[in-house]
Design an enzyme around this catalytic site. Sequence first.
Site, short mmCIF file in Angstrom:
data_model
loop_
_atom_site.label_atom_id
_atom_site.label_comp_id
_atom_site.label_asym_id
_atom_site.label_seq_id
_atom_site.Cartn_x
_atom_site.Cartn_y
_atom_site.Cartn_z
N LYS A 84 99.93 -42.55 134.17
CA LYS A 84 100.43 -41.67 133.10
C LYS A 84 101.92 -41.88 132.85
CE LYS A 84 96.85 -38.22 133.94
NZ LYS A 84 96.50 -37.05 134.76
N GLY A 137 85.55 -28.25 143.42
CA GLY A 137 85.49 -29.12 142.23
C GLY A 137 86.85 -29.41 141.62
N VAL A 140 84.67 -34.60 128.55
CA VAL A 140 85.53 -34.72 127.37
C VAL A 140 84.69 -34.94 126.10
CG1 VAL A 140 87.45 -35.97 126.33
CG2 VAL A 140 87.38 -35.63 128.81
N VAL A 146 97.40 -38.44 128.64
CA VAL A 146 98.44 -37.86 129.50
C VAL A 146 98.53 -36.37 129.21
CG1 VAL A 146 100.85 -37.93 130.20
CG2 VAL A 146 99.74 -40.02 129.37
N GLU A 193 96.39 -39.34 122.74
CA GLU A 193 97.01 -38.06 123.12
C GLU A 193 96.41 -37.48 124.40
OE1 GLU A 193 99.73 -36.28 121.32
OE2 GLU A 193 99.61 -35.77 123.43
N GLU A 244 88.21 -34.82 143.40
CA GLU A 244 87.04 -35.71 143.41
C GLU A 244 86.61 -35.98 144.86
OE1 GLU A 244 85.97 -37.70 140.59
OE2 GLU A 244 87.43 -36.86 139.17
#
Length: 429
Positions: A202, A184, A13, A129, A126, A187
């Site tokens: 969430k 992938g 991210v 979720v 933002e 996990e």
Amino acid sequence: MGVKLGILGLGTVGAGTVKLLQDRTGRHPLLQEIEIYRVGVRSLNRPRAVELSAGVLTTDLEAIVSDPEVDIVVEVMGGLEPARSLILKAISNGKHIVTANKAAIARFGAEIFTAANQAGVYVMLEAAVGGGIPVIQPLKQSLSVNRIHAVTGIVNGTTNYILTRMQTEGSNFSDVLADAQRLGYAEADPTADVDGLDAGDKIAILASLAFGGRIHLEDVYCEGIRQVSKTDIAYAEKLGFVIKLLAVAKRQTSDNSQLSVRVHPTLVPQTHPLASINGVYNAILVEGEPIGQVMFFGPGAGAGPTASAVSSDILNLVATLKTSTAGLNPLLACGHHHYCQIAPIAELVTRFYARFLTKDQSGVIGKLGTCFGNYGVSLESVVQTGFQGELAEIVVVTHDVREGDFRQALAEIHTLEAIDSIPSLLRVL
Ligand SMILES: NC(=O)c1ccc[n+]([C@@H]2O[C@H](COP(=O)([O-])OP(=O)(O)OC[C@H]3O[C@@H](n4cnc5c(N)ncnc54)[C@H](OP(=O)(O)O)[C@@H]3O)[C@@H](O)[C@H]2O)c1
């Protein structure tokens, strides 16, 4: 002067966000105002997907959250600690926060938002979720004039991918999970996804926004998909359903005093808008008055989609910092101080699907019917019968029933001599 970011984390991210912010052509002009000032990581030697100016990368995350130059701290490192402490420290130093960390927000949201309100800073989430799907801001702003009745979502891409493949290939859960891990999509430790815990985090966040109160995470009922079998998927299909892991937050009582907040595999009618959400995609259906139904659909994870959500929060803050006078904008800040009352799962009223293996078939259906009748459970259909070796297989779908009553009926059915086992029990939307 520009707005300075201190970014904690440069993984999937973090790197996606840096990449988006560095490539501004064709995007909103306010992005020009943003400076990537510091980026905190664990290791300086790891190869990175993005290039940063000299001196930006550091392993001293404490220094980032204390640096007077930093305006916004973007927490994309994940995990509970030190993420929580760093967020709180940044808040106490007057920094606004953007985070993608659903696990930390679902557990420490009360502490974090209380601190943020006291410090007069925003916490934006933002990306926590639905990955790239804009759903937090719509719930806070565009939909906030509606009286929300229910939020129902497919909010975990890993489990949706597994269930979709089980459905299309007729495969077992364990085989698809192993393959998803190899590719992938899951996990190495899949617990948070397949046991419904990530979806639980969430839906707690979505429920809090939709119903305007805090949620104790331990009140959220979570059941994952490990027990969903290819047999049930096949029966469900014959009956006109697909099995999805749904996260649901709903007003439980007509006086609005209690909510039902839960995650569990669910038989979804094939005609329902959520039935066609396949693979790693996410979707969130919001139902309210007067809007009716509105559904958000899109990529629930990945560097690009999540960077879109994180960067939109950053942009929102940049715009606010440029224009705001005094006080927090109540549509961006968290104004909840009370906790929502969540009804125990036994109080849920829903339809059920149950599969029974019985030793012999003669009279068994009658006995099942009697047990159900004793607890006010009425059957919509005794749908299919087949065989598993020597055992007869009976599948029933009930009408709406209180879960506690249904479980009592099942306990009595378990004692019947003719019943070998009850391998499956699933709720029906
Ligand atoms: N991946 C997605 O698609 C996605 C989607 C939505 C939300 N999220 C959320 O976004 C957050 C980040 O996820 P991710 O997939 O980007 O994680 P990731 O790829 O594992 O990256 C984590 C980054 O944080 C750094 N980091 C972690 N712990 C640290 C510590 N104690 N000290 C210093 N640096 C530390 C790591 O540094 P090194 O690089 O040096 O190891 C790495 O750069 C999580 O909360 C996740 O739930 C992810």
